[in-house]
Design an enzyme around this catalytic site. Structure first.
Site, short mmCIF file in Angstrom:
data_model
loop_
_atom_site.label_atom_id
_atom_site.label_comp_id
_atom_site.label_asym_id
_atom_site.label_seq_id
_atom_site.Cartn_x
_atom_site.Cartn_y
_atom_site.Cartn_z
N ASP A 250 0.90 -1.13 -0.26
CA ASP A 250 0.15 -0.28 -0.37
C ASP A 250 0.83 1.24 -0.38
O ASP A 250 2.35 1.14 0.19
CB ASP A 250 -0.75 0.15 1.33
N LYS A 272 -3.73 2.86 -2.61
CA LYS A 272 -5.11 3.29 -1.65
C LYS A 272 -5.12 3.98 -0.67
O LYS A 272 -4.15 4.30 0.50
CB LYS A 272 -4.75 1.61 -0.62
N MET A 389 -8.16 8.09 9.21
CA MET A 389 -8.76 8.34 8.75
C MET A 389 -9.73 9.71 9.07
O MET A 389 -10.89 9.50 7.78
CB MET A 389 -9.82 7.52 7.75
N1 SAH Z 1 -4.02 -0.39 9.04
C1 SAH Z 1 -3.21 0.84 9.30
C2 SAH Z 1 -4.72 2.37 9.08
C3 SAH Z 1 -4.75 2.17 8.00
S1 SAH Z 1 -6.18 2.83 7.68
C4 SAH Z 1 -2.59 0.90 10.70
O1 SAH Z 1 -3.01 -0.57 11.71
O2 SAH Z 1 -1.94 1.31 10.81
C5 SAH Z 1 -5.36 4.72 7.16
C6 SAH Z 1 -5.62 5.39 7.95
O3 SAH Z 1 -4.00 5.18 9.02
C7 SAH Z 1 -5.01 7.16 7.65
O4 SAH Z 1 -6.10 7.45 7.41
C8 SAH Z 1 -3.91 7.28 8.93
O5 SAH Z 1 -5.12 7.92 10.38
C9 SAH Z 1 -3.43 6.03 9.81
N2 SAH Z 1 -2.18 6.50 9.82
C10 SAH Z 1 -1.27 5.45 8.96
N3 SAH Z 1 0.07 5.66 8.89
C11 SAH Z 1 -0.08 6.73 9.99
C12 SAH Z 1 1.04 7.72 10.40
N4 SAH Z 1 2.30 7.20 9.93
N5 SAH Z 1 0.84 8.45 10.81
C13 SAH Z 1 -0.64 8.73 11.34
N6 SAH Z 1 -1.44 8.54 11.22
C14 SAH Z 1 -1.43 6.98 10.39
#
Ligand code: SAH
Length: 476
Positions: A250, A272, A389
């Site tokens: 992703d 994505k 998100m």
């Molecule tokens: N599976 C991922 C989430 C995927 S949904 C997890 O467990 O983190 C995507 C969302 O994850 C983004 O919109 C944001 O809210 C969050 N996200 C992912 N990486 C991030 C990061 N490095 N810093 C802050 N938010 C993050």
């Protein structure tokens, strides 16, 4: 000079060293590690070169070689220690497209000589772009200690079995795994221990076994790539990246994480990002199934944890329905990484007893959809809400919470790019966020932490919306 390492063959014309001094002798000795013969163009030679010439390893040519003596050489080293002559040789070689090196004259060189660790067929060349020769020497000393002295026998042993293995063991993942087992297992140990008969017996057995075995079963590993910092990967995730034939990743996966992938792995980006063109979920599922059915080890690499807001569940369903073996390797989810970076606990004896992970987006839509959550029941405090998100809907989220009776002054912290070099944190309150969401200037990816814990002392720099506004007011 930033340069690219290659291994040169001396099978055609011999390499040429111009000059007959001690320096030329050092270079000739180096080349003789692989060259059957070295040509020396010089008026006279030091004793060492003379004895090499007597042994037939060095051939003396007249000094001041011309175009005809240089043309077609695999390489030329000009070590005359006469600046004018070295410059002439270098210019001529370059014009002929012959690689040339002049010791300690980087401007006259088209290639550099590496520090070498020599184990026969196995050779390690170390370069530091001439920046740190001493570092190269230290690395060489370290590798000399680390690399088994009989590595050469191992390489020769493997070369001997290349053809027989190719004719008996199916190509692709099965064969690759066969060789991994040979090098990691008993046959290699026997070679390195000097017990070649035992090694031949063991590899013979292994070939029989591999030839009879059913075709390699493919599988899919759903791997959590963490929030971005590669140091936050699990050991299992790293092993999966090193074992992959193909990796579907992703956009949220960090660049440093991708660098840990096996070099031969096929890397496929499936996008994505919100509003960005990406591969549809059904297509991703179909591609993974196809690859796994072909016997490949497929890694599905997702940001954070694969089972939190990553549609990991849907992928799992599709893979199970197709009868594909699946393994799940958890990752550090963004909310936990943000809290760790801020050093604020998500549960705390005095202020929070539960943590809720919510998406700022409803299923498929853009509006927050918290209808499934009893926000009023959670309003009494003692709860931490982690919103994923939520960059574009942060204001709506805050208003919903206020409507449900959440405290107006409740602290909120947003963390952008948690664990990455460009991490940014901003603090505000529920009311402020509801009224001026744009003031945070949030960009994706970001998580928002709602709760009393967001008001505890945080480590590092946190932008404070209220103070910023006060500063702007005073100095307006
Ligand atoms: N599976 C991922 C989430 C995927 S949904 C997890 O467990 O983190 C995507 C969302 O994850 C983004 O919109 C944001 O809210 C969050 N996200 C992912 N990486 C991030 C990061 N490095 N810093 C802050 N938010 C993050």
């Amino acid at each position: 000079m930033r340069s690219f390492p290659i291994f040169v063959s001396f099978e055609g014309k011999p390499p040429l060293v111009v000059g007959g001094s001690e320096l030329a002798a050092i270079k000739a000795r180096l080349l003789l590690k692989r060259a059957p013969v070295v040509d020396i163009a010089a008026a006279d030679m030091v004793a060492e070169l003379k004895s090499l010439a007597e042994a037939g390893l060095v051939v003396l040519l007249p000094p001041r070689p011309g175009i005809d003596q240089l043309r077609g050489r695999p390489l030329v080293i000009s070590a005359t220690e006469d600046a004018e002559e070295d410059t002439r040789v270098s210019a001529m070689a370059r014009a002929l497209g012959v690689p040339v090196n002049v010791p300690d004259q980087p401007d006259l060189c088209s290639f550099a000589l590496p520090a070498i660790v020599d184990r026969g067929d196995v050779m390690v060349a170390i370069g530091t772009s001439a920046a740190a020769p001493v570092l190269a020497q230290r690395l060489r000393a370290w590798l000399e200690r680390e690399l088994h002295p009989r590595l050469d026998s191992l390489a020769k042993f493997a070369a001997e079995y290349r053809a027989p293995v190719a004719s008996r063991v199916p190509a692709g993942p099965t064969r690759r795994r066969f060789w991994e087992r040979v090098f990691d297992g008993k046959p290699a140990k026997a070679v390195l221990a000097g017990n070649e008969p035992e090694a031949h017996r063991l590899i013979g057995e292994a070939i029989e076994e591999a030839a009879l075995a059913l075709p390699q079963e493919g599988r899919v590993l759903l791997v959590g790539g963490g929030p971005g910092d590669p140091d936050l990967l699990t050991m299992k995730a790293v092993r999966a990246l090193k074992a992959a034939d193909v990796i579907f990743y992703d956009r949220l996966v960090g660049a440093g994480v991708l660098e840990l992938a096996r070099r031969e792995a096929v890397m496929i980006s499936v996008g994505k990002a919100k509003g960005e063109h990406s591969v549809p979920q059904e297509k991703i599922n179909a591609l993974m199934i196809e690859r796994a059915q072909a016997g490949e080890t497929v890694v599905r690499l997702k940001g954070g944890d694969p089972l939190i807001f990553g549609r990991g569940g849907e992928e799992l369903d599709a893979l199970r329905a197709a009868g594909i073996a699946v393994e799940i390797i958890p990752g550090i989810t963004a909310g936990l990484a943000a809290a760790a970076s801020l050093q604020i606990p998500l549960t705390h004896r005095d202020v929070s007893h539960t943590v809720t992970f919510v998406s700022g987006h409803g299923l498929g839509g853009t509006e927050p959809d918290f209808d499934h959550l009893d926000l009023a029941a959670l309003a009494g405090g003692q709860n931490t809400l982690l919103v994923y998100m939520g960059v574009t809907t942060a204001g709506d989220v805050a208003r919903k919470l206020l409507d449900a009776g959440w405290k107006a002054t409740l602290p909120v912290i947003a963390v952008e790019n948690a664990s990455r070099d460009n991490e940014r944190r901003i603090s505000t309150t529920l009311t402020e966020l509801a009224e001026h969401p744009e003031e945070l200037g949030l960009t994706s990816p970001a998580v928002l932490i709602f709760g009393e814990v967001a008001g505890l002392a945080a480590a590092g720099v946190v932008e404070d919306i209220l103070s910023l506004r006060e500063v702007r007011r005073v100095y307006a």
